[in-house]
Design an enzyme around this catalytic site. Structure first.
Site, PDB file in Angstrom:
ATOM      1  N   LYS A  35      11.344-106.021   1.840  1.00 41.44           N
ATOM      2  CA  LYS A  35      11.432-105.925   0.369  1.00 41.44           C
ATOM      3  C   LYS A  35      12.825-105.492  -0.043  1.00 41.44           C
ATOM      4  O   LYS A  35      13.594-104.922   0.750  1.00 41.44           O
ATOM      5  CB  LYS A  35      10.400-104.922  -0.174  1.00 41.44           C
ATOM      6  CG  LYS A  35      10.491-103.481   0.393  1.00 41.44           C
ATOM      7  CD  LYS A  35      11.442-102.543  -0.308  1.00 41.44           C
ATOM      8  CE  LYS A  35      11.365-101.122   0.253  1.00 41.44           C
ATOM      9  NZ  LYS A  35      12.499-100.262  -0.120  1.00 41.44           N
ATOM     10  N   PRO A 128      16.037-105.350  10.031  1.00 40.96           N
ATOM     11  CA  PRO A 128      16.664-104.139  10.575  1.00 40.96           C
ATOM     12  C   PRO A 128      15.933-102.880  10.117  1.00 40.96           C
ATOM     13  O   PRO A 128      15.377-102.845   9.017  1.00 40.96           O
ATOM     14  CB  PRO A 128      18.086-104.193  10.007  1.00 40.96           C
ATOM     15  CG  PRO A 128      18.066-105.169   8.895  1.00 40.96           C
ATOM     16  CD  PRO A 128      16.925-106.104   9.142  1.00 40.96           C
ATOM     17  N   MET A 133      14.647-101.585   3.679  1.00 42.14           N
ATOM     18  CA  MET A 133      14.016-102.892   3.451  1.00 42.14           C
ATOM     19  C   MET A 133      12.512-102.873   3.735  1.00 42.14           C
ATOM     20  O   MET A 133      11.854-103.909   3.671  1.00 42.14           O
ATOM     21  CB  MET A 133      14.691-103.963   4.320  1.00 42.14           C
ATOM     22  CG  MET A 133      16.143-104.187   3.926  1.00 42.14           C
ATOM     23  SD  MET A 133      16.980-105.351   5.017  1.00 42.14           S
ATOM     24  CE  MET A 133      16.088-106.869   4.653  1.00 42.14           C
ATOM     25  N   GLY A 135      10.771-102.518   6.425  1.00 40.18           N
ATOM     26  CA  GLY A 135      10.280-103.247   7.609  1.00 40.18           C
ATOM     27  C   GLY A 135       9.126-102.527   8.301  1.00 40.18           C
ATOM     28  O   GLY A 135       8.075-103.128   8.554  1.00 40.18           O
ATOM     29  N   GLY A 136       9.295-101.247   8.590  1.00 34.37           N
ATOM     30  CA  GLY A 136       8.247-100.476   9.281  1.00 34.37           C
ATOM     31  C   GLY A 136       6.982-100.381   8.442  1.00 34.37           C
ATOM     32  O   GLY A 136       5.865-100.473   8.963  1.00 34.37           O
ATOM     33  N   SER A 137       7.150-100.231   7.118  1.00 36.92           N
ATOM     34  CA  SER A 137       5.993-100.142   6.218  1.00 36.92           C
ATOM     35  C   SER A 137       5.245-101.468   6.195  1.00 36.92           C
ATOM     36  O   SER A 137       4.013-101.510   6.230  1.00 36.92           O
ATOM     37  CB  SER A 137       6.449 -99.810   4.789  1.00 36.92           C
ATOM     38  OG  SER A 137       7.117 -98.575   4.765  1.00 36.92           O
ATOM     39  N   ASP A 170       5.614 -96.750   0.802  1.00 35.27           N
ATOM     40  CA  ASP A 170       5.894 -98.174   0.565  1.00 35.27           C
ATOM     41  C   ASP A 170       4.807 -99.089   1.132  1.00 35.27           C
ATOM     42  O   ASP A 170       4.840-100.301   0.903  1.00 35.27           O
ATOM     43  CB  ASP A 170       7.212 -98.586   1.249  1.00 35.27           C
ATOM     44  CG  ASP A 170       8.429 -98.070   0.502  1.00 35.27           C
ATOM     45  OD1 ASP A 170       8.269 -97.616  -0.649  1.00 35.27           O
ATOM     46  OD2 ASP A 170       9.530 -98.124   1.086  1.00 35.27           O
TER      47      ASP A 170
HETATM   48  O1  C5P Z   1       6.269 -91.872   2.322  1.00 32.87           O
HETATM   49  P1  C5P Z   1       7.281 -91.949   3.418  1.00 32.87           P
HETATM   50  O2  C5P Z   1       6.754 -91.384   4.708  1.00 32.87           O
HETATM   51  O3  C5P Z   1       7.866 -93.298   3.580  1.00 32.87           O
HETATM   52  O4  C5P Z   1       8.482 -91.018   2.969  1.00 32.87           O
HETATM   53  C1  C5P Z   1       9.465 -90.565   3.861  1.00 32.87           C
HETATM   54  C2  C5P Z   1      10.175 -89.374   3.243  1.00 32.87           C
HETATM   55  O5  C5P Z   1      10.918 -89.803   2.103  1.00 32.87           O
HETATM   56  C3  C5P Z   1       9.233 -88.312   2.710  1.00 32.87           C
HETATM   57  O6  C5P Z   1       8.918 -87.374   3.720  1.00 32.87           O
HETATM   58  C4  C5P Z   1      10.052 -87.671   1.609  1.00 32.87           C
HETATM   59  O7  C5P Z   1      10.971 -86.752   2.136  1.00 32.87           O
HETATM   60  C5  C5P Z   1      10.863 -88.846   1.064  1.00 32.87           C
HETATM   61  N1  C5P Z   1      10.231 -89.447  -0.124  1.00 32.87           N
HETATM   62  C6  C5P Z   1      10.294 -88.785  -1.340  1.00 32.87           C
HETATM   63  N2  C5P Z   1       9.717 -89.343  -2.441  1.00 32.87           N
HETATM   64  C7  C5P Z   1       9.110 -90.555  -2.370  1.00 32.87           C
HETATM   65  C8  C5P Z   1       9.065 -91.255  -1.153  1.00 32.87           C
HETATM   66  C9  C5P Z   1       9.628 -90.677  -0.044  1.00 32.87           C
HETATM   67  O8  C5P Z   1      10.839 -87.688  -1.428  1.00 32.87           O
HETATM   68  N3  C5P Z   1       8.575 -91.083  -3.486  1.00 32.87           N
END
Ligand code: C5P
Length: 319
Positions: A35, A128, A133, A135-137, A170
């Site tokens: 994305k 990458p 982007m 990718g992992g999500s 994501d």
């Molecule tokens: O949700 P995800 O595990 O992808 O988020 C990774 C890190 O990014 C979270 O631990 C947080 O520190 C930060 N994050 C955030 N606010 C969001 C999404 C992610 O602070 N809306």
């Protein structure tokens, strides 16, 4: 909670993929598209540590591929990662244990459904990592959809959304297809009408960035300008004029990411001098993208950027 209305259906794995796996079960496969964040405003930091977002996310035609076989060896995920991005920017192999969102997603799905089924997963990484982007999500979402199918769980969309949201902010976006407005920490997904699948160029500087580190750096540098609203981008997306969309591109995380990684600032400066396109960071970076007037213009720009030393510069399309 908004439940996304559409999701892709797993297809039987091609014979070539099935031959990689020697188990008797047939495999199922899905592309896992990346994305781009066309717009990303951070409203505030919440008490749970996450940030409240308003973002417009568009899928692109650069994708990983996830293939899954059911196994009868108990609640385990055997993950194999291949492809050009099977390693992170510093050369570390993509994890194949619970650090990989695919394994985490399948574990959460087992818990939600109360099953102890196993899976063997082949992940072909063409997107990458540490790039913003998704990718992992997207891999995690594909694994959820594939396992729901292969394990014959038949979970409804609402449950799949709950599993996806528990894996990462994501992940729910990829349960549906097409451009969407995402709110909350990113998990509240609302489809957005976008006219046309615009050509674009994406580059990934060698440096990778951690999402958490970029959000943390925001406290020190929100960058210039007042809080932005989505309405102009939503109108531009519906109108379908790529220049209008490009004018509305915005990412509140850009300054924070550049503060963390001087190499990213250098890359942005090099891009600004290369061909008159409007470049913007996607998500927490480090990939940057620009919409282009045509596929040919996108291909030419990508080729020039590779000649100028960007290892990964691709021409693709939104949607
Ligand atoms: O949700 P995800 O595990 O992808 O988020 C990774 C890190 O990014 C979270 O631990 C947080 O520190 C930060 N994050 C955030 N606010 C969001 C999404 C992610 O602070 N809306």
């Amino acid at each position: 909670m908004t439940v996304p209305p559409r999701r892709p259906t797993p297809l039987p794995a091609p014979a070539a993929a099935d031959s990689i796996d020697r188990s008797a079960e047939p495999g199922w496969t899905l592309p896992a598209p990346a994305k781009l964040n066309l717009f990303l405003e951070v409203r505030h930091r919440r008490e749970d540590g996450f940030h409240e977002l308003e973002t417009v996310m568009a899928p692109v035609r650069v994708a990983d591929r996830v293939t899954l076989w059911r196994t009868d060896r108990g609640p385990e995920t055997e993950l194999r990662v291949v492809g050009p991005f099977a390693k992170t920017p510093d050369g570390t192999p993509i994890p194949t244990d619970d650090h990989n969102l695919v394994c985490r997603a399948l574990e959460k799905l087992r818990q939600m459904a109360g099953v102890d089924q196993g899976a063997r997963v082949l992940l072909e990484k063409r997107v990458p990592s540490e790039a913003g982007m998704g990718g992992g999500s997207s891999d995690a979402t594909a694994a959820i959809l594939l396992a729901n199918h292969a394990w014959e769980l038949g979970l409804p969309d609402r449950d799949l959304h709950e599993v996806a949201a528990s894996v990462g902010s994501d992940v729910p976006f990829f349960l549906q297809t097409g451009t969407a407005v995402c709110r909350g920490r990113g998990e509240q997904v609302e489809p957005l009408t976008m006219r046309s699948s615009h050509p674009c160029v994406i580059v990934k500087p060698t440096i990778g960035l951690s999402t958490k580190a970029v959000f943390d750096a925001l406290a020190e540098d929100r960058g210039p300008g007042p809080m932005r609203t989505l309405s102009d981008m939503v109108a531009a997306a519906a109108g379908g004029d790529w220049r209008a969309i490009a004018r509305q591109q915005f990412n509140r995380l850009e300054n924070a990411a550049m503060r963390l990684a001087g190499g990213l600032r250098d890359a942005a400066a090099r891009l600004a001098t290369a061909g008159g396109l409007e470049w913007m960071l996607t998500g927490s970076g480090s990939a940057m993208f620009a919409l282009a007037p045509s596929d040919r213009a996108a291909r030419t720009a990508a080729q020039r950027l590779r000649q100028r030393g960007f290892d990964w510069a691709v021409a693709t399309r939104l949607g």
